[in-house]
Write an enzyme that holds these catalytic residues in place. Structure first.
Site, PDB file in Angstrom:
ATOM      1  N   GLU A  75       0.482   5.885   7.543  1.00 12.87           N
ATOM      2  CA  GLU A  75       1.899   6.171   7.261  1.00 12.87           C
ATOM      3  C   GLU A  75       2.349   7.402   8.034  1.00 12.87           C
ATOM      4  O   GLU A  75       3.459   7.438   8.558  1.00 12.87           O
ATOM      5  CB  GLU A  75       2.131   6.365   5.755  1.00 12.87           C
ATOM      6  CG  GLU A  75       1.669   5.211   4.865  1.00 12.87           C
ATOM      7  CD  GLU A  75       2.117   3.829   5.315  1.00 12.87           C
ATOM      8  OE1 GLU A  75       3.182   3.711   5.943  1.00 12.87           O
ATOM      9  OE2 GLU A  75       1.385   2.852   5.051  1.00 12.87           O
ATOM     10  N   ASN A 100       8.696   5.932   5.011  1.00 14.94           N
ATOM     11  CA  ASN A 100      10.052   6.501   5.053  1.00 14.94           C
ATOM     12  C   ASN A 100      10.039   7.888   5.686  1.00 14.94           C
ATOM     13  O   ASN A 100       9.176   8.707   5.379  1.00 14.94           O
ATOM     14  CB  ASN A 100      10.603   6.622   3.637  1.00 14.94           C
ATOM     15  CG  ASN A 100      10.323   5.395   2.813  1.00 14.94           C
ATOM     16  OD1 ASN A 100      10.758   4.309   3.160  1.00 14.94           O
ATOM     17  ND2 ASN A 100       9.540   5.557   1.747  1.00 14.94           N
ATOM     18  N   GLY A 146       0.806  -1.214   0.000  1.00 12.82           N
ATOM     19  CA  GLY A 146       0.000   0.000   0.000  1.00 12.82           C
ATOM     20  C   GLY A 146       0.837   1.261   0.000  1.00 12.82           C
ATOM     21  O   GLY A 146       0.655   2.143  -0.837  1.00 12.82           O
ATOM     22  N   GLU A 198       3.568  -1.907  13.845  1.00 10.51           N
ATOM     23  CA  GLU A 198       2.419  -2.098  12.949  1.00 10.51           C
ATOM     24  C   GLU A 198       1.104  -2.249  13.705  1.00 10.51           C
ATOM     25  O   GLU A 198       0.103  -1.632  13.353  1.00 10.51           O
ATOM     26  CB  GLU A 198       2.660  -3.275  12.002  1.00 10.51           C
ATOM     27  CG  GLU A 198       3.814  -3.056  11.023  1.00 10.51           C
ATOM     28  CD  GLU A 198       3.694  -1.794  10.185  1.00 10.51           C
ATOM     29  OE1 GLU A 198       2.612  -1.182  10.153  1.00 10.51           O
ATOM     30  OE2 GLU A 198       4.706  -1.396   9.565  1.00 10.51           O
TER      31      GLU A 198
HETATM   32  N1  B3K Z   1       5.761  -0.584   6.764  1.00 11.25           N
HETATM   33  C1  B3K Z   1       5.239  -0.755   5.445  1.00 11.25           C
HETATM   34  C2  B3K Z   1       5.187  -2.172   4.998  1.00 11.25           C
HETATM   35  C3  B3K Z   1       6.484  -2.712   4.545  1.00 11.25           C
HETATM   36  C4  B3K Z   1       6.310  -4.076   3.951  1.00 11.25           C
HETATM   37  C5  B3K Z   1       7.580  -4.695   3.586  1.00 11.25           C
HETATM   38  N2  B3K Z   1       7.380  -5.976   2.969  1.00 11.25           N
HETATM   39  C6  B3K Z   1       3.894  -0.128   5.295  1.00 11.25           C
HETATM   40  C7  B3K Z   1       3.116   0.021   6.533  1.00 11.25           C
HETATM   41  O1  B3K Z   1       2.808  -0.897   7.245  1.00 11.25           O
HETATM   42  O2  B3K Z   1       2.813   1.121   6.861  1.00 11.25           O
HETATM   43 ZN    ZN Z   2       2.452   0.255   8.945  1.00  6.87          ZN
END
Ligand code: B3K
Ligand code: ZN
Length: 855
Positions: free
Chosen positions: A295, A262, A258, A317
């Protein structure tokens, strides 16, 4: 990428890294075939690892050009997964390591590391993609501030942090906040910005930019509005402010998931940014809002406080999903949001938890960490936090979170750290609660009632089923929210949270005048399967009178599942009682239309298969499909006199707005249209198609027409209108397959994958076909196994190019244990075929291997 013998990584093997990093400076000279990356890293021995150690850096598919320690050339030992500098060759104290490597972004089809998407450079580093960019300790507990210089002949050159300088063909960025490499990002392309200013609570100015391809800038307003609301919400609800001068979001078309959080430079799958009434449905708008928020919220829960190792993934998460769910509830309707979240939890997480891929919220081993970005880590991880909040109360939760941010800001933390802040802030012992993190499986909660002389006793029994590698489990702490409804429909006892800690436990309510109907597990207060023998009369009573909106909906759902289960298992007729109950809800104007639409939605085929299997039956996909259709037809007949009126009263006038109230009306209007279409041969759907002036209504009408097999003209018109828009056309692929009659689904999928526009290397397009076919329950589980073979063929085709997406889609096979011996054998055959493929990725080797073992 392929590994001869993939290694398993264990939580119990954790050791801090040998060195600490003080500063990282990177220079990128971009070129599609030969990008040069220079890295200068200030290192020192890590006091947490006494003694002098080799320096081991991760690196994959990178060509080492040069390597220097304190300015002197050195010759490290290079192998397929990294390089090693022997301790003896390193200075005793701090030193500077300089490397230069060459990489080929254009050849990177895995979309991990630095890659190209339609002429634009883009990165994805979580979980272990940075090692495909340069040699580095690619692990989340190594945090450092980054300076980045990007050189390239594209107009927009972005990286993390604040811009510090730019000129023709170059830009420099400085990210002062120490971060792990997985949060690194770089984007270069011909992009334009949709911008807005933001002022934080303490008065800091932030430039917000959403970067998209020229022509897409008029479809960014909703994402920007969602971002601004998210930033304000995090200040108001969690006291968390943004911490850089700019916040950039970039939309990219080729992306494995999705979006990605970063630091200061979120990268998004374009389908979760771009939206206009003409191209996005209400669901799309809601998802954009939720993902933008998710995000953004990671800036504190994930970035400022990150994970010590990937086993702690749920630390960021689970918490960030919990926060985005709270946010969406605040923005829209808590009741509707909770129902949608539970539907999704059951469809994806319960399914996972009851099959061969079951794993704890905090797993203890993995081969490929990308395989653990699962519904269990995310959604069950969020449920666990919801339970924690219920147990310690809102105030306790707020205190614990403040302590979490105070204590761990700038750190890479663990689940132990997380639970400790709750213990310290509230004085509660969470030793038993911690089992939620270490034990897989969905608890089953049985309840029985006793009534005598004004006293009601509820006897609970929890069962914690075995899962792969975990046979015996302890009792879980279960917050069970209960309310009692008196016979006249009034609430006799408002919501009380019972705390169950034993395998068997009773709770009594005294001094009741008359025997109440009990509403159990209000708000879905714990992620369990509730087993309760409630009469249909009592279920209908709760549907009519429960004051808890989740349980009101749940009563109708349980009733529907009882009815459907009896139709499938015993050939029973559609129960008139359920039809009456639905009529009561559908036309009750006091109820929120969005809620009514959810009530009218029938249990999915997959949900029924899951439920029947758990009850000891072998589900027959064709029978479930047929019974469910019969049920839908009966509902249409029962409601027929009111449906036209309902559609008319739900029509929304004026310009389209994606707000929750209008969306709810459209949802109910389209639900009514779906039912009308079962009666009128498609007249209303054709009319609705002709009149539709937004994507939600267009999809509503198109779905009804596909369902009737009368969509040819509408599909052609749709393709003519939106053929140039990949994200919109994904809907066109997806709907035709997901809604195809079971005996046609594979054929439709075959036809569509033969189209020249079927760009299977694009993850969204691949998912829109293969994901849709696996979601067509009876079509996927067709008795001759044709769909199994078709899906396996495509997984094997994608795996060498993009193992991550292929492995993710392989979960289509995770439910094979539920079905009859023939189907089991056919799935096993496909898994064997996949596992025998030469050069199979680590991702797919792990997934197919785990599924093959069963569970
Ligand atoms: N942290 C990323 C997901 C990364 C997946 C790597 N295979 C998006 C999220 O959970 O916000
Ligand atoms: Zn996430």
């Amino acid at each position: 990428m392929s590994d001869a013998s993939p290694q398993t990584v264990f939580l119990s093997d954790y050791q801090p890294f040998s060195h600490v990093l003080k500063q990282v400076s990177l220079v990128f000279r971009l070129s599609p075939q030969a990008t040069r990356v220079q890295a200068r890293i200030d290192l020192a021995p890590n006091p947490a690892r006494p003694g002098k150690h080799d320096l081991r850096l991760d690196g994959e598919s990178v060509k080492l050009i040069s390597c220097k320690v304190d300015g002197r050339d050195v010759a490290p030992l290079v192998d397929a997964t990294g390089l090693t500098l022997a301790a003896a060759d390193l200075p005793d104290g701090a030193f500077v390591l300089e490397t230069e490597v060459e990489i080929a972004p254009e050849a990177n089809t895995a979309l991990e590391g630095l890659y190209m998407s339609r002429g634009m450079y883009c990165t994805q580093c979580e979980a272990e993609g940075f090692r495909k960019i340069t040699y580095y300790p690619d692990r989340p507990d190594v945090m450092a501030p980054f300076k980045v210089r990007v050189e390239g002949d594209l107009p927009v050159l972005l990286s993390n942090g604040n811009p510090v300088g730019q000129g023709a063909g170059w830009a420099e960025w400085n990210d002062p906040w120490p971060k792990p490499a997985y949060l690194f990002a770089l984007v270069a392309g011909e992009l334009v910005a949709h911008s807005a200013p933001f002022r934080t609570a303490s008065g800091r100015s932030v430039d917000l930019n959403i970067w998209v391809r020229p022509g897409d800038e008029d479809r960014c307003a909703y994402a920007m509005d969602s971002l601004i609301r998210s930033m304000r919400w995090d200040e108001e609800v969690y006291g968390r402010e943004y911490d850089l001068d700019v916040f950039n979001i970039v939309a990219v078309d080729d992306f494995n998931m999705g979006a990605m959080e970063n630091k200061g430079l979120n990268i998004f799958n374009s389908k979760f940014v771009l939206a206009s009434p003409e191209t996005a449905t209400d669901d799309d708008f809601a998802r954009i809002e939720a993902i933008i928020a998710h995000e953004y919220f990671h800036n504190w829960t994930g970035n400022r406080i990150t994970c010590r190792d990937w086993f702690q993934l749920c630390l960021k998460e689970g918490l960030t999903v919990f926060r985005d769910q709270q946010f969406s509830g605040d923005m829209r309707s808590h009741a509707v949001k909770r129902i949608e979240d539970v539907l999704m939890l059951r469809a994806r997480q319960f399914r996972e938890d009851q099959g061969p891929l079951a794993h704890p919220v905090r797993p203890e081993s993995y081969m490929e960490i990308n395989n653990f970005y699962t519904a269990t880590v995310y959604e069950k991880g969020a449920e666990v936090i919801g339970m924690l909040k219920r147990l310690v109360g809102d105030e306790g939760y707020a205190k614990a979170l403040d302590l979490y941010f105070d204590r761990h800001d700038g750190e890479a933390a663990t689940i132990e750290d997380w639970l400790k802040v709750f213990e310290d802030a509230t004085g509660r012992d969470l030793a038993q609660f911690k089992r939620w993190y270490s034990e897989a499986g969905t608890p089953r909660l049985k309840v029985s009632e006793e009534w005598a002389e004004g006293r009601l006793t509820l006897q609970f029994e929890q069962e914690n089923p075995a899962t792969p590698g975990q046979e015996v489990k302890g009792a879980k702490v279960l917050p069970i929210a209960v309310g009692l409804i008196g016979p006249n429909g009034d609430e006799a006892v408002p919501t009380t949270v019972l705390e169950m800690t034993e395998t068997r436990q009773s709770f009594s309510f005294e001094g009741l005048g008359a025997r109440p109907v009990v509403s159990i597990l209000r708000g879905f207060s714990a992620p369990v399967v509730l087993e309760r023998d409630l009469t249909p009369v009592d279920r209908a009573f709760l549907l009519a009178h429960d004051t808890d909106p989740f349980n009101k909906w749940e009563a109708g759902r349980a009733l529907a599942k009882d009815v459907l289960a009896r139709m499938v298992a015993e050939g029973a007729d559609v129960a008139p009682m359920w039809l009456d109950a639905m009529a009561g809800v559908a036309f009750d104007d006091r109820l929120d239309p969005a809620f009514r639409a959810l009530c009218l939605r029938l249990p999915s085929d997959d949900d029924m298969a899951q439920t029947l299997h758990a009850a000891g039956h072998v589900p027959d996909p064709a029978r479930i499909y047929a019974s469910r259709r019969t049920m839908g037809d009966a509902l249409a007949h029962r409601l027929r006199d009111g449906l036209e009126g309902l559609m008319a009263s739900m029509s929304v006038s004026g310009a389209f707005t994606p707000d929750a109230v209008s969306a709810g009306k459209r949802a109910l209007g389209n639900a009514a249209l779906g039912l009308v279409s079962r009666l009128d041969g498609g007249a209303a759907a054709k009319d609705a198609w002709a009149k539709a002036d937004n994507m939600t209504d267009r999809i509503g009408a198109l779905s009804a027409l596909i369902d009737l097999g009368k969509a040819e003209a509408a599909l052609a018109e749709f393709a003519a209108m939106f053929g140039q828009d990949g994200n919109v056309m994904d809907k066109w692929y997806m709907l035709q397959i997901a809604l195809a009659a079971p005996d046609r689904a594979v054929e439709v999928a075959k036809e569509l994958t033969a189209l020249p526009e079927f760009n299977w290397k694009n993850p969204n397009r691949f998912r829109s076909v293969i994901g849709a076919l696996s979601a067509n329950h009876a079509g996927f589980h067709r008795a001759d196994g044709a769909a199994y073979a078709f899906v396996a063929d495509w997984l094997m085709k994608l795996d060498p190019l993009n193992p991550q997406t292929a492995a993710r889609m392989s979960t289509a096979f995770e439910t094979w244990r539920r079905y009859d011996a023939d189907r089991q054998q056919m799935v096993q055959e496909q898994l064997r075929r996949i596992l025998a493929q030469p050069g199979l990725s680590r991702d797919m080797t792990e997934m197919a291997g785990r599924m093959q073992k069963g569970g």
